[in-house]
Write a protein that holds these residues in place. Sequence first.
Motif, PDB file in Angstrom:
ATOM      1  N   ILE A 187       5.817 -11.062   3.575  1.00  0.00           N
ATOM      2  CA  ILE A 187       6.390 -11.065   2.331  1.00  0.00           C
ATOM      3  C   ILE A 187       7.976 -11.773   2.330  1.00  0.00           C
ATOM      4  CG2 ILE A 187       8.277  -9.679   0.313  1.00  0.00           C
ATOM      5  CD1 ILE A 187       5.683  -7.875   0.399  1.00  0.00           C
ATOM      6  N   ALA A 188       8.693 -11.457   3.566  1.00  0.00           N
ATOM      7  CA  ALA A 188       9.993 -11.994   4.107  1.00  0.00           C
ATOM      8  C   ALA A 188       9.840 -13.532   4.305  1.00  0.00           C
ATOM      9  CB  ALA A 188      10.589 -11.461   5.254  1.00  0.00           C
ATOM     10  N   PHE A 189       8.654 -13.895   4.893  1.00  0.00           N
ATOM     11  CA  PHE A 189       8.455 -15.327   4.859  1.00  0.00           C
ATOM     12  C   PHE A 189       8.084 -16.339   3.639  1.00  0.00           C
ATOM     13  CE2 PHE A 189       5.458 -19.141   6.066  1.00  0.00           C
ATOM     14  CZ  PHE A 189       6.114 -19.683   6.842  1.00  0.00           C
ATOM     15  N   TYR A 190       7.106 -15.869   2.881  1.00  0.00           N
ATOM     16  CA  TYR A 190       6.709 -16.687   1.772  1.00  0.00           C
ATOM     17  C   TYR A 190       7.725 -16.545   0.477  1.00  0.00           C
ATOM     18  CZ  TYR A 190       2.248 -17.426   4.031  1.00  0.00           C
ATOM     19  OH  TYR A 190       1.382 -18.033   5.011  1.00  0.00           O
TER      20      TYR A 190
ATOM     21  N   VAL B 177       6.466 -13.088  -5.290  1.00  0.00           N
ATOM     22  CA  VAL B 177       5.437 -12.351  -5.270  1.00  0.00           C
ATOM     23  C   VAL B 177       4.748 -11.889  -6.657  1.00  0.00           C
ATOM     24  CG1 VAL B 177       4.719  -9.897  -4.535  1.00  0.00           C
ATOM     25  CG2 VAL B 177       6.406 -11.148  -3.233  1.00  0.00           C
ATOM     26  N   VAL B 178       3.578 -12.178  -6.732  1.00  0.00           N
ATOM     27  CA  VAL B 178       2.992 -12.195  -8.196  1.00  0.00           C
ATOM     28  C   VAL B 178       2.181 -10.934  -8.138  1.00  0.00           C
ATOM     29  CG1 VAL B 178       1.184 -13.106  -9.508  1.00  0.00           C
ATOM     30  CG2 VAL B 178       2.510 -14.780  -8.228  1.00  0.00           C
ATOM     31  N   ASN B 179       1.624 -10.360  -7.008  1.00  0.00           N
ATOM     32  CA  ASN B 179       0.835  -8.994  -6.921  1.00  0.00           C
ATOM     33  C   ASN B 179       0.859  -8.560  -5.558  1.00  0.00           C
ATOM     34  OD1 ASN B 179      -0.491  -7.038  -8.238  1.00  0.00           O
ATOM     35  ND2 ASN B 179      -2.394  -8.212  -8.358  1.00  0.00           N
ATOM     36  N   ASP B 180       1.019  -7.131  -5.613  1.00  0.00           N
ATOM     37  CA  ASP B 180       1.240  -6.425  -4.077  1.00  0.00           C
ATOM     38  C   ASP B 180       0.404  -5.076  -4.356  1.00  0.00           C
ATOM     39  OD1 ASP B 180       1.806  -5.142  -1.896  1.00  0.00           O
ATOM     40  OD2 ASP B 180       4.007  -5.652  -2.009  1.00  0.00           O
TER      41      ASP B 180
ATOM     42  N   TYR C 219      -4.207  -0.653  -1.057  1.00  0.00           N
ATOM     43  CA  TYR C 219      -5.624   0.146  -1.237  1.00  0.00           C
ATOM     44  C   TYR C 219      -5.952   0.448  -0.006  1.00  0.00           C
ATOM     45  CZ  TYR C 219     -10.526   0.788  -2.256  1.00  0.00           C
ATOM     46  OH  TYR C 219     -11.737   1.401  -2.294  1.00  0.00           O
ATOM     47  N   GLU C 220      -6.144   1.817   0.099  1.00  0.00           N
ATOM     48  CA  GLU C 220      -6.595   2.590   1.659  1.00  0.00           C
ATOM     49  C   GLU C 220      -5.871   2.208   2.647  1.00  0.00           C
ATOM     50  OE1 GLU C 220     -10.681   2.444   1.948  1.00  0.00           O
ATOM     51  OE2 GLU C 220     -11.117   3.498   0.276  1.00  0.00           O
ATOM     52  N   GLY C 221      -4.367   2.219   2.547  1.00  0.00           N
ATOM     53  CA  GLY C 221      -3.533   1.723   3.682  1.00  0.00           C
ATOM     54  C   GLY C 221      -3.504   0.350   3.978  1.00  0.00           C
ATOM     55  N   MET C 222      -3.984  -0.417   3.269  1.00  0.00           N
ATOM     56  CA  MET C 222      -3.905  -1.795   3.482  1.00  0.00           C
ATOM     57  C   MET C 222      -3.538  -2.695   2.484  1.00  0.00           C
ATOM     58  SD  MET C 222      -7.834  -2.371   5.232  1.00  0.00           S
ATOM     59  CE  MET C 222      -8.670  -1.356   3.903  1.00  0.00           C
ATOM     60  N   ARG C 223      -2.696  -3.764   2.417  1.00  0.00           N
ATOM     61  CA  ARG C 223      -1.975  -4.466   1.413  1.00  0.00           C
ATOM     62  C   ARG C 223      -2.440  -6.102   1.222  1.00  0.00           C
ATOM     63  NH1 ARG C 223       4.284  -3.502   2.324  1.00  0.00           N
ATOM     64  NH2 ARG C 223       4.523  -4.624   0.396  1.00  0.00           N
ATOM     65  N   TRP C 224      -2.900  -6.096   0.028  1.00  0.00           N
ATOM     66  CA  TRP C 224      -3.106  -7.662  -0.524  1.00  0.00           C
ATOM     67  C   TRP C 224      -1.752  -8.046  -1.295  1.00  0.00           C
ATOM     68  CZ3 TRP C 224      -6.749  -3.977   0.539  1.00  0.00           C
ATOM     69  CH2 TRP C 224      -7.779  -4.579   1.186  1.00  0.00           C
ATOM     70  N   ILE C 225      -1.363  -9.167  -0.776  1.00  0.00           N
ATOM     71  CA  ILE C 225      -0.181  -9.720  -1.491  1.00  0.00           C
ATOM     72  C   ILE C 225      -0.483 -11.052  -2.037  1.00  0.00           C
ATOM     73  CG2 ILE C 225       2.401 -10.240  -0.944  1.00  0.00           C
ATOM     74  CD1 ILE C 225       1.721  -8.365   1.514  1.00  0.00           C
ATOM     75  N   THR C 226      -0.096 -11.186  -3.354  1.00  0.00           N
ATOM     76  CA  THR C 226      -0.375 -12.696  -3.978  1.00  0.00           C
ATOM     77  C   THR C 226       1.008 -13.226  -4.271  1.00  0.00           C
ATOM     78  OG1 THR C 226      -2.246 -11.807  -4.794  1.00  0.00           O
ATOM     79  CG2 THR C 226      -1.518 -13.809  -5.877  1.00  0.00           C
TER      80      THR C 226
ATOM     81  N   ARG D  79       2.311 -22.185 -11.935  1.00  0.00           N
ATOM     82  CA  ARG D  79       1.694 -20.912 -12.382  1.00  0.00           C
ATOM     83  C   ARG D  79      -0.102 -21.074 -12.258  1.00  0.00           C
ATOM     84  NH1 ARG D  79       5.875 -17.722 -11.976  1.00  0.00           N
ATOM     85  NH2 ARG D  79       7.445 -18.361 -12.975  1.00  0.00           N
ATOM     86  N   GLY D  80      -0.630 -20.161 -11.787  1.00  0.00           N
ATOM     87  CA  GLY D  80      -1.979 -20.078 -11.875  1.00  0.00           C
ATOM     88  C   GLY D  80      -2.615 -20.461 -10.230  1.00  0.00           C
ATOM     89  N   THR D  81      -1.756 -20.905  -9.351  1.00  0.00           N
ATOM     90  CA  THR D  81      -2.202 -21.377  -8.119  1.00  0.00           C
ATOM     91  C   THR D  81      -1.618 -20.491  -7.214  1.00  0.00           C
ATOM     92  OG1 THR D  81      -2.814 -23.530  -8.619  1.00  0.00           O
ATOM     93  CG2 THR D  81      -2.809 -23.121  -6.468  1.00  0.00           C
ATOM     94  N   THR D  82      -2.382 -19.700  -6.419  1.00  0.00           N
ATOM     95  CA  THR D  82      -1.759 -18.561  -5.638  1.00  0.00           C
ATOM     96  C   THR D  82      -2.434 -18.460  -4.079  1.00  0.00           C
ATOM     97  OG1 THR D  82      -3.071 -16.769  -6.400  1.00  0.00           O
ATOM     98  CG2 THR D  82      -0.988 -17.050  -7.487  1.00  0.00           C
ATOM     99  N   LEU D  83      -1.493 -17.877  -3.102  1.00  0.00           N
ATOM    100  CA  LEU D  83      -2.138 -17.761  -1.917  1.00  0.00           C
ATOM    101  C   LEU D  83      -2.244 -16.099  -1.835  1.00  0.00           C
ATOM    102  CD1 LEU D  83       0.446 -19.534   0.451  1.00  0.00           C
ATOM    103  CD2 LEU D  83      -2.097 -19.811  -0.122  1.00  0.00           C
TER     104      LEU D  83
END
Length: 136
Positions: free
Chosen positions: A19-22, A30-33, A36-43, A50-54
């Motif tokens: 997060i700090a880098f991107y 940060v579009v989404n964070d 889930y079960e102790g793991m993170r998916w960060i968009t 808009r509409g194109t994400t990593l």
Amino acid sequence: MDIRIYHAFLPHTDAEAAIAFYRDALGFEVVNDVDYEGMRWITVGSPDQRGTTLVLHPPAVDPGITDDERRTILELIAKGSFGAVTLATHDLDGLFERLEASGADIIQEPTDQPYGVRDAAVRDPSGNLIRINHLT
């Protein structure tokens, strides 16, 4: 036909460092964070595109992956040999200065390539190769 790139995926090994880098160094939102079960998916995505994400995802979470395969994937990520993406900006030098000031792992300073592109390269905190082209 109407087809677009919607998401590209890169693994992360440290959610806060990603997060700090991107967000802070590259300027993405940060579009989404999702935790889930102790793991993170960060968009993350550009406020100007808009509409194109990593999607920055936990590495090797596929349940079909063996422990040996998981170790190999983590080794490849650490070496910078697993994921890569090319970004583009109208201010390559300014963005490079910001990345350098943030302590990013610099691979290549802005360079005029013989094939007509001016670009630079860094690694994100997980080791993914990030190339950045200058837009004219």
